[in-house]
Design an enzyme around this catalytic site. Structure first.
Site, mmCIF file in Angstrom:
data_model
loop_
_atom_site.group_PDB
_atom_site.id
_atom_site.type_symbol
_atom_site.label_atom_id
_atom_site.label_comp_id
_atom_site.label_asym_id
_atom_site.label_seq_id
_atom_site.Cartn_x
_atom_site.Cartn_y
_atom_site.Cartn_z
ATOM 1 N N SER A 128 -108.485 36.933 -19.739
ATOM 2 C CA SER A 128 -108.158 35.627 -20.315
ATOM 3 C C SER A 128 -109.084 34.544 -19.777
ATOM 4 O O SER A 128 -109.570 34.635 -18.647
ATOM 5 C CB SER A 128 -106.712 35.295 -19.939
ATOM 6 N N TYR A 160 -99.441 34.313 -13.388
ATOM 7 C CA TYR A 160 -100.005 35.050 -14.527
ATOM 8 C C TYR A 160 -101.529 35.032 -14.469
ATOM 9 O O TYR A 160 -102.188 36.079 -14.543
ATOM 10 C CB TYR A 160 -99.526 34.455 -15.868
ATOM 11 N N LYS A 171 -104.551 38.171 -13.708
ATOM 12 C CA LYS A 171 -105.760 38.493 -14.486
ATOM 13 C C LYS A 171 -106.975 38.528 -13.560
ATOM 14 O O LYS A 171 -107.833 39.413 -13.658
ATOM 15 C CB LYS A 171 -105.970 37.477 -15.615
#
Length: 341
Positions: A127, A152, A156
Site C-alpha cells: 500500500s 495497519y 505493510k
C-alpha cells in the site's frame, strides 16, 4: 496444462477481480479466504463472468496446516498472490494485536511453505500507506518509508521487510511487491464489486450507499487541508486496472523476465483527485445527488498523495486505462445491483 496460482483473500474486493483477470489470461486459480471480510457468493460472480469456477477453500492463512493441506490437495501451484489481511486503519488502532497476528503470521506461513511446494514467486499486496505523507509528489518507489500512522500501515511495512530479508537469504523464489494507491469501482459486468461488511470504511462504497439512500449523508473529513478545495487528495485507480497489474507481475516472475529476485512497483494513475472533486464527478456522471457534510479531520489521514507510475508503465508494461468517470459509473451500477437483490 494451465499454470496454477494460489490467491489468498480471493473472495475479497481486489482478490476477486484479480481472479477474473488471471482466469481470462489462462491461469487456473485456487482461492483461500477465511470469509472474515468477504462473502462466499463472490465465487458465483466470478464464475458468471469467466465461465470458470475457481477452486475455493474456506481457510485462514494463519492456520499453517490448513494452508499446507490446500497446497497438497492442489499440487502444482507455481505462484501466490497474497491479498489476505485485515485492512481497516481505524480498527487497527483499536486492535493492534489482531492486525499484527493476522497480517504477519499469514505471510510467514506462506513464505515457509513455498520452497517445500516448489512455488516460484509471490506477489504481495502492499500500500502507498508505507510512504506516509510524502515530502515530494508524485511519489516514486524511491521515496523514503515513513513511520507508519497506524498498526495497519506498520504491518505493510514489516511485511515488506520480511519479504526483503527472506529473498536476501537466498530462497528459491522471487517476489514482486505492489504498492497500491486507492482502488475503486467494480467489474463492468456488475457481477462483482466492493462488498463491505457493516459500515463502509472506504469513501466510494460509503458514497454509493449514501446515493442509494442506505446512509443518510457522507462525511467529508476536513476542508482545511493545503489543497485546492481543502479536502484530502488521493490517487483513485480502477480495480480492474489494478487486477491486471497482478497478472503482469505473475507473468514476469514465472517467465524470468527480470534479473532481480525482488521488485517493487507503485500502482496508480499519476493523478490526484480531491474528495470533493470525486463527489462532484460522481454526481455529474450518474445524475444522482450525494448528501454530504464537512466534519473535522480524521486521525491518521494523509493530506495528499498520488503516484508516479512511470516505473510500472516502463518496466511492467502496465498502465491504468479506465477513466474516473467510467470507474464511478461502474461503482454505481454495482451498488444499484446490490440494492435490487
Amino acid at each position: 496444462m494451465k499454470k496454477k496460482i494460489l490467491v489468498t483473500g480471493g473472495a475479497g474486493y481486489i482478490g476477486s477481480h484479480t481472479t477474473v483477470e488471471l482466469q481470462n489470461a489462462g491461469y487456473e486459480v485456487v482461492i483461500i479466504d477465511n470469509l472474515s471480510n468477504s462473502n462466499a457468493n463472490v465465487i458465483d460472480g466470478i464464475e458468471k463472468i469467466t465461465g470458470i469456477r475457481p477452486v475455493f477453500s474456506v481457510t485462514d492463512c494463519n492456520d499453517k496446516e490448513g494452508v499446507e493441506k490446500v497446497m497438497t490437495d492442489n499440487s502444482g501451484i507455481v505462484g501466490i498472490i497474497h491479498f489476505a489481511a485485515s485492512k481497516a486503519v481505524g480498527e487497527s488502532v483499536q486492535k493492534p494485536l489482531l492486525y499484527y497476528r493476522n497480517n504477519l503470521v499469514s505471510l510467514i506461513n506462506l513464505l515457509e511453505l513455498m520452497p517445500q511446494h516448489g512455488i516460484r514467486g509471490i506477489v504481495f499486496s502492499s500500500s502507498c500507506t508505507v510512504y506516509g505523507q510524502p515530502d515530494i509528489l508524485p511519489v516514486t518507489e524511491d521515496a523514503p518509508i515513513k513511520t507508519a500512522l497506524s498498526p495497519y500501515g506498520n504491518t505493510k511495512q514489516i511485511n515488506e521487510e520480511i519479504i526483503r530479508d527472506t529473498i536476501y537469504a537466498g530462497v528459491p523464489f522471487k517476489s514482486i511487491i505492489l504498492r497500491y494507491f486507492n482502488p475503486i469501482g467494480a467489474h463492468p459486468s456488475a457481477e462483482i464489486g466492493e462488498l463491505p461488511i457493516g459500515v463502509p470504511q472506504n469513501l466510494v462504497p460509503f458514497l454509493t450507499q449514501t446515493a442509494a439512500g442506505i446512509r443518510t449523508e457522507l462525511s467529508v473529513f476536513g476542508d482545511d487541508y493545503d489543497t485546492p478545495d481543502g479536502s484530502c487528495i488521493r490517487d483513485y485507480i480502477n480495480v480492474v486496472d489494478l487486477a491486471k497489474a497482478h497478472v503482469v507481475a505473475i507473468d514476469r516472475m514465472l517467465n524470468d523476465k527480470s534479473e532481480e529476485n525482488l521488485e517493487i512497483f507503485n500502482l496508480g494513475t499519476g493523478r490526484g483527485v480531491s474528495v470533493l472533486e470525486l463527489i462532484n464527478t460522481f454526481e455529474r456522471v450518474t445524475g444522482v445527488k450525494v448528501p454530504h457534510k464537512i466534519t473535522g479531520r480524521r486521525e491518521g489521514d494523509i493530506e495528499k498523495v498520488w503516484a508516479e507510475p512511470k516505473h510500472a508503465n516502463d518496466v511492467l508494461g502496465w498502465k491504468a486505462q479506465e477513466s474516473l468517470d467510467d470507474t464511478l459509473r461502474s461503482a454505481w451500477k454495482w451498488q444499484q445491483k446490490l440494492v435490487t437483490h
